[in-house]
Structures are given as C-alpha cells and as structure tokens.
Design a protein around this motif. Structure first.
Motif: not given
Length: 153
Positions: A76-78, A80, A82, A86
C-alpha cells in the motif's frame, strides 16, 4: 526454538522505509504506517555527527507483529507520495538485493535520485559494483560502434 528461524521471521516483518522528506517526524511515520497492523518497533535514523548532527537521515525501519502486516504496508505504501516524495518501502531483508537488480537495469549514465546504492557510508554492494561496471562497458562498446573512439584506461 531455533534462533535462525526467529531471525528470519523478524526480518520478514521488518520494513525499510526510504526517501523520507526531512519534514517527516517519527510520529508522522507511525501514524502513516499504523493502519496496516501492529507496529512493535520503529527505528528512525538520525545523523549522529558532522554538520548534519541531529537531522533525520531520510530513512527508517518499522517492525510489524507479522509478515502479513508488513507485506500489506509494503504493497500500500511503496511509491506513495509523502511531502511530495515517493516512499521506498521494502522488506528490510531484501533491500540490497532489490537495489542491485535495479542498478543493473537502469539506463546507462543515469542515476535514480530515490535509490541508495548501499550502506550509509556510500559504499556499494558487490553486485551493484559489478552491474555498474557492466553498464559502463556496454556504454563504451556502443560509443565505439557509433564511430567514436573512446580511451579505455
């Protein structure tokens, strides 16, 4: 209990989180990753000496209570964003292996700014060095085939 088995289970549920913006705090990181499972430890790395002493190093490790939680967070977070950057999220045990493969498949002469090539001291792994040499040789061969003579020393 086999101590090696415990280490394997631990490493399979530990994530490396890289390419962190310097504005991201430990609390923010925990808040971002807690929806995916129970976090049992978090290591947020800081510069301990030199001119950047006390500043974040741009990466951290999070340990989940299970491999499944870590896999879900990774999925889910790779990639994404922030703070406009990325995130790089991988199982801590696969970090160097994956980076070596990525380095060998990169376009010659270009460097991905989100990638680290080894430890904090800037040293490259053996596989990454081999891949870099192969890419350089390939670039030199292509340069020669285009009528450009390049000095190889």
């Amino acid at each position: 209990m086999d101590p090696n088995r415990f280490m394997d289970e631990k490493s399979e549920s530990r994530l490396y989180i890289g390419n962190l913006d310097l504005r991201i705090t430990e609390a923010t990181l925990i808040k971002m990753f807690s929806p995916f499972g129970k976090i049992i430890s978090e290591d947020f790395l800081w510069h301990t000496r030199g001119p950047k002493r006390g500043e974040p190093r741009g990466f951290a490790f999070i340990q989940y209570s299970s491999k499944e939680e870590a896999e879900l967070a990774k999925e889910k977070m790779h990639g994404k964003l922030a703070c406009g950057r990325p995130l790089v999220v991988r199982l801590a045990s696969e970090k160097y292996l994956v980076e070596s493969v990525e380095n060998s498949s990169k376009i010659r002469g270009q460097h991905d700014k989100t990638c680290t090539t080894g430890g904090s001291s800037g040293q490259m792994s053996k596989n990454a060095k081999i891949a870099a040499i192969k890419n350089k040789l390939k670039a030199l061969e292509e340069g020669d085939s285009n009528g450009k003579k390049q000095k190889t020393s």
